[in-house]
Structure formats: structure tokens, C-alpha cells
Design a protein around this motif. Structure first.
Motif, PDB file in Angstrom:
ATOM      1  N   LEU A  31      40.506  43.659  32.303  1.00  0.00           N
ATOM      2  CA  LEU A  31      39.048  43.689  32.553  1.00  0.00           C
ATOM      3  C   LEU A  31      38.359  42.372  32.708  1.00  0.00           C
ATOM      4  CD1 LEU A  31      36.298  45.758  32.908  1.00  0.00           C
ATOM      5  CD2 LEU A  31      36.255  45.557  30.193  1.00  0.00           C
ATOM      6  N   ASN A  32      38.674  41.430  31.914  1.00  0.00           N
ATOM      7  CA  ASN A  32      38.265  40.131  32.061  1.00  0.00           C
ATOM      8  C   ASN A  32      38.712  39.543  33.412  1.00  0.00           C
ATOM      9  OD1 ASN A  32      36.850  39.700  29.553  1.00  0.00           O
ATOM     10  ND2 ASN A  32      38.549  38.903  28.711  1.00  0.00           N
TER      11      ASN A  32
ATOM     12  N   VAL B 156      39.452  41.235  36.219  1.00  0.00           N
ATOM     13  CA  VAL B 156      38.286  41.756  37.087  1.00  0.00           C
ATOM     14  C   VAL B 156      37.154  41.333  37.181  1.00  0.00           C
ATOM     15  CG1 VAL B 156      37.480  43.824  37.854  1.00  0.00           C
ATOM     16  CG2 VAL B 156      39.846  43.788  37.040  1.00  0.00           C
ATOM     17  N   GLU B 157      36.507  40.827  36.128  1.00  0.00           N
ATOM     18  CA  GLU B 157      35.432  40.438  36.249  1.00  0.00           C
ATOM     19  C   GLU B 157      34.991  38.962  36.798  1.00  0.00           C
ATOM     20  OE1 GLU B 157      32.622  41.929  35.336  1.00  0.00           O
ATOM     21  OE2 GLU B 157      33.295  43.528  34.243  1.00  0.00           O
ATOM     22  N   GLU B 158      36.102  38.130  36.480  1.00  0.00           N
ATOM     23  CA  GLU B 158      36.253  36.894  37.058  1.00  0.00           C
ATOM     24  C   GLU B 158      36.423  37.066  38.607  1.00  0.00           C
ATOM     25  OE1 GLU B 158      35.822  33.948  35.995  1.00  0.00           O
ATOM     26  OE2 GLU B 158      35.769  34.418  33.779  1.00  0.00           O
TER      27      GLU B 158
ATOM     28  N   ARG C 257      35.502  39.313  40.438  1.00  0.00           N
ATOM     29  CA  ARG C 257      34.522  39.792  41.252  1.00  0.00           C
ATOM     30  C   ARG C 257      33.510  38.738  41.069  1.00  0.00           C
ATOM     31  NH1 ARG C 257      33.543  45.319  37.739  1.00  0.00           N
ATOM     32  NH2 ARG C 257      34.443  46.802  39.116  1.00  0.00           N
ATOM     33  N   ASP C 258      33.457  37.939  40.089  1.00  0.00           N
ATOM     34  CA  ASP C 258      32.313  36.760  40.145  1.00  0.00           C
ATOM     35  C   ASP C 258      32.883  35.893  41.263  1.00  0.00           C
ATOM     36  OD1 ASP C 258      30.299  35.119  39.048  1.00  0.00           O
ATOM     37  OD2 ASP C 258      31.714  34.007  37.861  1.00  0.00           O
ATOM     38  N   SER C 259      34.140  35.834  41.729  1.00  0.00           N
ATOM     39  CA  SER C 259      34.529  34.853  42.861  1.00  0.00           C
ATOM     40  C   SER C 259      34.477  35.635  44.309  1.00  0.00           C
ATOM     41  CB  SER C 259      35.783  34.465  42.586  1.00  0.00           C
ATOM     42  OG  SER C 259      36.152  33.882  41.139  1.00  0.00           O
TER      43      SER C 259
ATOM     44  N   ALA D 184      32.864  49.775  40.964  1.00  0.00           N
ATOM     45  CA  ALA D 184      31.554  49.708  40.058  1.00  0.00           C
ATOM     46  C   ALA D 184      31.875  50.435  38.796  1.00  0.00           C
ATOM     47  CB  ALA D 184      30.450  49.738  40.527  1.00  0.00           C
TER      48      ALA D 184
ATOM     49  N   TRP E 167      36.678  52.267  34.907  1.00  0.00           N
ATOM     50  CA  TRP E 167      36.801  51.857  33.313  1.00  0.00           C
ATOM     51  C   TRP E 167      38.187  51.450  33.158  1.00  0.00           C
ATOM     52  CZ3 TRP E 167      39.849  55.127  30.531  1.00  0.00           C
ATOM     53  CH2 TRP E 167      40.015  56.496  31.274  1.00  0.00           C
TER      54      TRP E 167
ATOM     55  N   THR F 189      41.709  32.860  38.811  1.00  0.00           N
ATOM     56  CA  THR F 189      42.619  33.036  37.848  1.00  0.00           C
ATOM     57  C   THR F 189      43.481  31.876  37.140  1.00  0.00           C
ATOM     58  OG1 THR F 189      44.708  33.082  39.228  1.00  0.00           O
ATOM     59  CG2 THR F 189      43.430  35.134  39.384  1.00  0.00           C
TER      60      THR F 189
END
Lengths: 110, 245
Positions: free
Chosen positions: B137-138, B140-142, B144-146, B161, B164, B202
Motif C-alpha cells: 500500500l505504501n 502504491v501511494e508513492e 500514485r504520488d509520482s 481508487a 483495498w 521506489t
């Protein structure tokens, strides 16, 4: 004989060549034709009367045509061209009628 | 009752020996016939207005010009209408194009269509079953942020979005649950986006690579010019939320 042939040849030429009348001559041609018809019927009457003379015919033919054209021209210049044309046609028509009547009387006595 | 002498004269003149006088008469009569025939054909070929009086012609001309004015006015009206319609058509086409583009990007983002494009393929091997949902999950968040635009895990689970992540039923067998779908290590995460930025996301200190290696896994990142993300996210119907118009 030659006269009849000439008439035929002229009609055929006019029908087959179908030339267009120059604009300057357009008002005069019909009157000239009527005037020439008048001269021709006069000549026929004279022939039947035995007083036909080709010199007289030629002069009357040409002068009839010229005078008719001159009258129409004058009428055009005076602004009464169409009325004067009508007048000339009426007069020539009367003359043609009287000539034809004389011819008829001569031929049929009626 | 015919007059014999007159007829004889005519007959004599018809059969008479050709003379110069007769020729002249013939020529004149030919001219007469010619002129008459020409005049007759001229009258025949004249158009319908040759015998019309001047006043009638003037009136005709006036009515024609009135009609022409009316037609010109009508033409101007129609051209105006045409221009307005063309303008509105153009606007409508532009709006249609814009909404089509928006639809495409929304379908991509919601995982309703397959996606193709440059990106990175991240392979996370987990021999000990220690890399869990939180790590992924972390990551994926990173990503998405990129600027990640389409993400899928193991070519089976599209990440959108609503996705889960959960740990697998048995913590030791190196599996995860993504949107009720069980995926097993090695986890292959395919991400479409700018490859350099995604690879950077990453590799930074404390990021996915550090985190996974600290837990005993290995991470390899391969950039690619053409990745295909072909799994689709399940379609979800909304029950409560409605768009505010």
C-alpha cells in the motif's frame, strides 16, 4: 418562270440558312417585306392587264421598299415609329387587297 | 368563267423565252422570298417578351427586382442561420471531444479499460512471506504520488481508487488480498507513468526498496517503453452518492 423559280429559291435559302437579322435592320425588314409584296401583287395585276413591264416592276419594287423603310426610319427618329409602321402596313395592306380584288375580277369576273 | 385572255397572258409569260427583264424580276422575287422567310423565322425564334408593351415590361422588371430583393433578404437570413448552426455545431463538437477525452481518462483511472504506455515493472520477491499489505500500500501511494496512471498487480488485480489491500489468510505463505483477489509472491506491479519518476519513487531512502529489503524481500525495477495493463477493475455501482448538478 424565272420569277416563280426565284421566289422559291429565295424562300428555301431563307429557311435553310436561317441567318439572323442585323439589329439595325430589324425594324425595317417586316415593312420592307410588306412593301415588296405590294409591288409583287401590283405586278401580277399588270401582267393580267397585259401592261406588265419589268422596268416598271423593278423601279416600283425598289422604291416601295426604300420609301417604306424611310418612313419607318423617320417615324423612329420622331418617336412615332410603331404608329407609323402600323400606318404603312395598313396602307400597303389596303393596296394589296385592292390589287388582289382586281386580279380576282380579271380572272374570275367576280 | 375564267378570263381566257388573261390566262393566256399568264401562260405566255410563264413559258416565255428567258430574257434579262425576267431574270431581274426573278432576282427581286428571290430577295423578297428570302427576306420574308428570314423575317418569319426571326419572329418564330423571338422570345415571349418581344410583343409586350413597354409599360408591361417595366412592371415586369419592377416585380422581378422586388422578387430579387426578397430572395436576397431570404438568402441573407439563411446564411445567418447557417453560420449560427455551424458555430453551434463546432462548439458542440469541441464539447463532445472534450467530454470524450475526459471519459477516456476517467475510464483509465477507474480501471474500466486496458491501458498501454511507458512505465515500470516492479518485481517484489518475498521468500519469507514477510512483505505485507502495508508495504504494498505504501508503494502504491508513492507511485500514485509520482504520477502513476494505471497500476496492476500480478496481471490480475487492477489498482484503482477503491482498491483495498489485505494480508493473506496465512501470514507465512507470502500472499496478499487485493480487492478480494488473492495474489502470491513474487508480486509484479506494473505501473504506467513517467518511467524515470516512477523508478525514482521506489528507490528513495526509506522507500519501497529499503522497506522490502529490511523485511527480507528483494525488489527489482525495470523501466519499459511499452507496458500493457490489461486487467480491469470490477465495475462498482454507487448506492448512496449522487452527483451534485
Amino acid at each position: 418562270m424565272i420569277a416563280v423559280l426565284g421566289l422559291l429559291v429565295g424562300v428555301l435559302l431563307g429557311l435553310f440558312l436561317e441567318p439572323s437579322v442585323p439589329l439595325a435592320l430589324q425594324p425595317y425588314l417586316p415593312i420592307a417585306v410588306v412593301a415588296a409584296l405590294d409591288a409583287t401583287f401590283g405586278a401580277l395585276r399588270a401582267l393580267l392587264d397585259g401592261i406588265f413591264d419589268d422596268r416598271v416592276f423593278v423601279i416600283s419594287f425598289v422604291s416601295n421598299v426604300l420609301v417604306a423603310a424611310l418612313i419607318v426610319y423617320l417615324g423612329d427618329q420622331l418617336g412615332v415609329g410603331s404608329q407609323l409602321s402600323t400606318g404603312v402596313v395598313v396602307v400597303l395592306g389596303i393596296r394589296i387587297f385592292s390589287n388582289v380584288a382586281a386580279i380576282r375580277r380579271k380572272l374570275l369576273h367576280a | 368563267m375564267l378570263d381566257q385572255t388573261a390566262l393566256q397572258r399568264v401562260a405566255r409569260s410563264v413559258v416565255a423565252r428567258p430574257s434579262r427583264g425576267q431574270a431581274v424580276v426573278g432576282v427581286l422575287l428571290a430577295v423578297l422570298g428570302f427576306a420574308a422567310a428570314v423575317q418569319v423565322s426571326e419572329v418564330d425564334s423571338d422570345d415571349a417578351y418581344s410583343g409586350t408593351r413597354r409599360e408591361d415590361l417595366v412592371q415586369l422588371l419592377q416585380s422581378l427586382s422586388v422578387a430579387q430583393d426578397r430572395a436576397a433578404g431570404r438568402l441573407a437570413d439563411l446564411e445567418e442561420t447557417r453560420d449560427a448552426l455551424q458555430l453551434s455545431t463546432q462548439q458542440r463538437q469541441a464539447a463532445l471531444l472534450e467530454s470524450q477525452e475526459r471519459l477516456d481518462s476517467l475510464r483509465l483511472l477507474s480501471g474500466q479499460v486496458a491501458a498501454v504506455g511507458p512505465g515500470v515493472r516492479i518485481t517484489i520477491d518475498d521468500p519469507d512471506g514477510t512483505v505485507g499489505a502495508a508495504t504494498l500500500l505504501n508503494a502504491v501511494e508513492e507511485l500514485r504520488d509520482s504520477g502513476a496512471e494505471a497500476i496492476e498487480v500480478n496481471e490480475a488485480a487492477r489498482v484503482v481508487a477503491q482498491t483495498w489491500f489485505g494480508d493473506g489468510p496465512d501470514p507465512a505463505d507470502a500472499s496478499l488480498v487485493v480487492d478480494s483477489r488473492t495474489v502470491s509472491a513474487p508480486y509484479v506491479v506494473e505501473v504506467i507513468g513517467d518511467p524515470a519518476t516512477l523508478a525514482e519513487a521506489t528507490a528513495f531512502p526509506g522507500g519501497l526498496t529499503d522497506e522490502a529489503e529490511a523485511l527480507g524481500g528483494t525488489v527489482s525495477v525495470v523501466t519499459s517503453d511499452e507496458l500493457r495493463v490489461e486487467s480491469l477493475a470490477p465495475a462498482r455501482a454507487t448506492s448512496f452518492a449522487e452527483p451534485v448538478t
